[in-house]
Design a protein around this motif. Structure first.
Motif, short mmCIF file in Angstrom:
data_model
loop_
_atom_site.label_atom_id
_atom_site.label_comp_id
_atom_site.label_asym_id
_atom_site.label_seq_id
_atom_site.Cartn_x
_atom_site.Cartn_y
_atom_site.Cartn_z
N TYR A 125 0.83 -1.19 0.00
CA TYR A 125 0.00 0.00 0.00
C TYR A 125 0.87 1.24 0.00
N GLN A 148 0.74 5.39 0.91
CA GLN A 148 -0.02 6.38 1.65
C GLN A 148 0.66 7.74 1.56
N GLY A 208 -5.81 8.13 3.20
CA GLY A 208 -5.82 6.72 3.53
C GLY A 208 -4.88 5.95 2.62
N PRO A 209 -4.37 4.81 3.08
CA PRO A 209 -3.52 3.98 2.22
C PRO A 209 -4.30 3.48 1.01
N LEU A 228 -4.11 0.68 -2.33
CA LEU A 228 -3.42 -0.49 -2.87
C LEU A 228 -2.55 -0.09 -4.05
N PHE A 262 3.43 0.49 2.92
CA PHE A 262 3.15 -0.57 3.88
C PHE A 262 2.99 -1.90 3.15
#
Lengths: 114, 111
Positions: free
Chosen positions: B36, B38, B43-44, B46, B89
């Motif tokens: 992910y 961000q 928000g994160p 995909l 992430f």
């Protein structure tokens, strides 16, 4: 297409006040729903998840609670906020069934407790 | 709880360089490995994901490499651009319905 809405985007609340963050998902049925918290500059901490209406699993004992009154609605609440509740709160959803489906996040809600 | 260990914590890369972020997992039952991206205040989202039946997946400048025997997967960003500056992430399934996330890598690409 599926969309996720989360509000309010920003709020500043005094210590001891209540909290209600709302999240709705459109374009899908029976999603898995999640609440995450992200402290400033930190990772993502799973707070609650739900696989169906009224089904809530809590990951971390804390001052918060979650509810799922409708299939695509997820609410994060607190009766009395603490300073440590400050952070960036993220609602997320994934397709029904087991993990292995992509998880999609909302835009987040910034909470500052003063 | 099953862990997902991500490294490095922060990374500075020159424009045009290669950014490499690594993730190690414990649960051999993992069947889906997403990354992910961000941006601050968002928000994160995909970025790219891989399933363990392939060892590599490429989408544009982004590549995931998967090493099942080492229980590791990594993100490579080729020709890194300042617009790639973000936090990344990795994640893995934990239990039947949950995901756990790595601690994040803050990437800065210098112009």
């Amino acid at each position: 297409s599926q969309t996720i809405h989360q509000w309010p985007a920003t709020l500043v609340q005094p210590v001891g006040s209540p909290l209600s963050l709302e999240c709705t998902v459109e374009g899908t049925s029976n999603p898995n729903l999640y609440w995450y918290r992200q402290a400033a500059g930190r990772g993502l901490q799973l707070l609650f998840y739900s696989v169906g209406i009224g089904q809530i699993s809590s990951e971390v004992p804390q001052n918060l609670s979650a509810s799922r009154p409708q299939d695509r609605q997820f609410i994060l609440s607190s009766k009395k906020l603490l300073l440590s509740d400050s952070g960036f709160y993220l609602c997320a959803w994934s397709g029904p069934g087991h993990s292995g489906n992509t998880i999609y996040f909302g835009e987040g809600s910034w909470l500052t407790v003063v | 709880q099953q862990q997902v260990k991500q490294s490095p914590q922060s990374l500075i890369v020159q424009k045009g360089g290669i950014s490499i972020i690594n993730c190690a997992y414990e649960n051999t039952a993992f069947d889906y490995f997403p990354w992910y991206q961000q941006f601050p205040g968002k928000g994160p989202a995909l970025l790219i994901a891989i399933r363990p039946d392939v060892s590599e997946k490429k989408e544009g400048r982004f590549t995931i490499s998967f090493n099942k025997s080492a229980k590791q997967f990594s993100l490579h960003i080729m020709d890194s651009q300042p617009g790639d500056s973000a936090t990344y992430f990795c994640a893995g399934p934990s239990g039947t319905y949950k995901y756990i996330f790595g601690t994040g890598t803050r990437l800065k690409v210098l112009a």
